[in-house]
Design an enzyme around this catalytic site. Structure first.
Site, short mmCIF file in Angstrom:
data_model
loop_
_atom_site.label_atom_id
_atom_site.label_comp_id
_atom_site.label_asym_id
_atom_site.label_seq_id
_atom_site.Cartn_x
_atom_site.Cartn_y
_atom_site.Cartn_z
N GLU A 293 0.82 21.92 48.01
CA GLU A 293 1.59 21.67 48.70
C GLU A 293 3.48 22.95 49.34
OE1 GLU A 293 3.07 18.07 46.48
OE2 GLU A 293 3.85 19.55 46.09
N PRO A 294 3.00 24.20 50.14
CA PRO A 294 3.75 24.82 51.09
C PRO A 294 4.05 24.37 52.11
CG PRO A 294 1.19 25.46 52.27
CD PRO A 294 1.34 24.19 50.70
N GLY A 295 5.46 25.09 51.17
CA GLY A 295 6.20 24.25 52.71
C GLY A 295 6.89 25.59 53.68
N ARG A 296 8.16 26.52 52.69
CA ARG A 296 8.63 27.29 53.22
C ARG A 296 7.41 28.96 53.56
NH1 ARG A 296 13.28 29.08 51.20
NH2 ARG A 296 12.70 28.11 49.61
N CYS A 364 34.53 25.24 60.00
CA CYS A 364 36.00 25.42 59.23
C CYS A 364 36.45 25.81 57.75
CB CYS A 364 37.04 24.29 59.68
SG CYS A 364 37.17 24.01 61.19
N TYR A 393 14.20 24.70 56.26
CA TYR A 393 15.62 24.40 55.09
C TYR A 393 16.59 24.61 56.09
CZ TYR A 393 11.65 24.33 51.41
OH TYR A 393 10.74 23.71 50.55
C1 LIG Z 1 9.77 22.10 47.99
C2 LIG Z 1 8.82 21.12 47.47
C3 LIG Z 1 7.93 21.98 47.96
C4 LIG Z 1 7.56 23.04 48.84
O1 LIG Z 1 8.73 24.25 48.55
P1 LIG Z 1 8.63 25.64 49.93
O2 LIG Z 1 8.86 26.19 48.47
O3 LIG Z 1 8.71 25.07 50.94
O4 LIG Z 1 7.04 25.67 49.16
C5 LIG Z 1 6.67 21.72 47.15
N1 LIG Z 1 6.57 20.59 46.35
C6 LIG Z 1 7.26 19.82 46.09
C7 LIG Z 1 7.17 19.37 44.87
C8 LIG Z 1 8.78 20.15 47.12
O5 LIG Z 1 9.67 20.03 45.70
#
Ligand SMILES: *Cc1c(COP(=O)(O)O)cnc(C)c1O
Length: 447
Positions: A293-296, A364, A393
């Site tokens: 589950e890559p996001g960042r 502010c 983010y």
């Molecule tokens: C936030 C999150 C991710 C993604 O994390 P990154 O650091 O953005 O890759 C994947 N899985 C779960 C369950 C998360 O909470």
């Protein structure tokens, strides 16, 4: 070099006028055309990172990539990810709704979260999403009950707390034992007994863990796989259930400043695959299907934010503060996590960085400082500041603090720019406001 090991989007260059360009678009022109602050996403960088994941895990047949939508979620991104063959990890009704409205294949959507509401679970059931990561006992009961009422059997992971500490900011550590997320390993047997004996509408397919975010270490992934597979072996022995799927979460770090040294996707893939090989052999298990589950790491480096520089203040014998037209409402990470960023002046991209300043936001709050002590080429009013690595983010954590408008986002590719999120308007801001009848007689309402 992996995309996440560089600071800038891969298409970044400087044109003849000395302006910074991304995706073939001059940032100074984008500022004129769309106004600032503006989020800019480079399509090639997003796709490159998707390719890197697919390539790095190509040797492991049973791999699935579920982009963590909380990093950045909008319909255009869903369209790109769909083309790249990625699924989506969602954590809310809003994220599921976005995916659904973008025409995303909902069977490639997973729902996470430590306190999913009944409405969200119902919505997920109605959309027929592919997987649920069940976090706690209440959710097990709720989901089973709702699935039963809709005559469905759903595939679930159990989210576990693997007891792995990674060296990242306390607020983005999630895998350590004292965490709000997931079942403690000592609670798993009870959960599995309930699924076996009572919850007939839940089909347990695997275990899920997520150890944190902005991770630079590789050993933690090796250990995570080990903990999960050991648990799967134990569950096989104790419950005679063979779990075929493991979800390893996300967390791979990116390079906000030169001090950050995240591993490449390939390195992470090799560590994960090696750990699977070693532990499957040790525990005599078949190789599981994996989910990541890559996001960042998918969208972070692809995104930059441009601002216009306005006022500045020289503290006598102290810092020079240079203020921009955005700040903590479009990027709360510096004030929330003391996150560090790098920036350049887009219209002075070739000039020498000879002046140390602090970039202040417009909000502010004294804590609204975007970058402390950065060297820039004599920043002046009207300059366009480009802050790198704001793709993850940033927009997704943005707010209307001080009743400011959320910026627009554009997608750039091959010298073309397209709006993917419109800039908010003042009408948008007040569109949900209501004045109760008993108060409205006292004020003049202009029509
Ligand atoms: C936030 C999150 C991710 C993604 O994390 P990154 O650091 O953005 O890759 C994947 N899985 C779960 C369950 C998360 O909470």
């Amino acid at each position: 070099m992996s995309v996440n090991q560089g600071i800038k989007p891969i298409t970044t260059e400087i044109n003849e006028q000395g302006h910074l360009c991304i995706g073939g678009c001059d940032l100074v022109e984008l500022a004129e055309k769309y106004d600032t602050p503006l989020y800019i996403y480079d399509e090639d960088t997003i796709r490159s990172m998707c390719h890197e994941y697919k390539k790095a895990f190509a040797k492991y047949e049973k791999s699935n990539f579920m982009f963590a939508s909380k990093a950045f979620m909008t319909k255009a991104l869903c369209a790109i990810l769909k083309e790249e063959g990625f699924g989506l990890d969602t954590v809310s009704g809003g994220e599921m709704y976005t995916a659904y409205s973008a025409g995303f294949d909902m069977s490639h959507v997973l729902l996470n979260g430590n306190n999913k509401s009944i409405d969200e679970l119902e919505m997920a059931l109605d959309y027929n999403i592919g997987r649920y990561s069940v976090d706690n006992f209440l959710e097990l009961a709720l989901l089973d009950n709702l699935a039963k009422s809709k005559n469905k059997v759903v595939d679930i992971f159990l989210r576990i707390t693997p007891g792995i500490e990674c060296h990242t900011h306390e607020y983005i550590q999630t895998g350590h034992l004292d965490s709000k997320f997931g079942f403690d390993l000592t609670q798993l047997d009870e959960a599995i007994d309930l699924i076996k004996e009572q919850y007939n509408n839940l089909n347990l397919v695997g275990l899920h863990a997520h150890i944190g975010s902005q991770i630079f270490e590789t050993q933690v992934y090796y250990d995570e796989v080990g903990v999960i597979l050991k648990e799967i072996r134990r569950i096989k022995e104790v419950h005679n259930i063979h779990l075929e799927e493991i979800n390893l979460g996300g967390g791979l770090g990116i390079t906000y400043t030169e001090a950050d040294m995240p591993p490449s996707v390939e390195t992470i893939a090799d560590v994960i695959i090696r750990s699977i090989d070693v532990h499957c052999k040790e525990y005599n298990l078949e190789h599981p299907t994996i989910y990541l589950e890559p996001g960042r790491s998918i969208v972070g480096t692809a995104g930059v934010t441009i601002y216009t520089i306005g006022s500045s203040k020289q503290v006598p014998k102290g810092r020079r503060y240079v203020a921009v037209d955005g700040g903590m409402a479009d990027n709360p990470r510096p004030s929330m996590y003391q996150a560090k960023y790098t920036a350049v002046i887009a219209n002075k991209a070739n000039e020498e960085c000879d002046e140390e300043v602090t970039i202040a936001g417009r909000y502010c709050e004294s804590g609204d400082i975007l970058i402390r002590d950065i060297k820039l080429p004599h920043p002046e009013e009207g300059d366009i500041l480009c802050v790198f690595n704001t793709g993850a983010y940033g927009y997704s954590m943005s707010s209307n603090y001080n009743r400011t408008l959320r910026p627009a986002a554009v997608l750039v590719k091959n010298a073309q720019s397209d709006i993917i999120i419109k800039r908010e308007t003042y009408e948008d801001l007040v569109s949900d406001d209501e004045i109760p009848q008993r108060l409205s007689s006292n004020i003049m309402i202009e029509s």
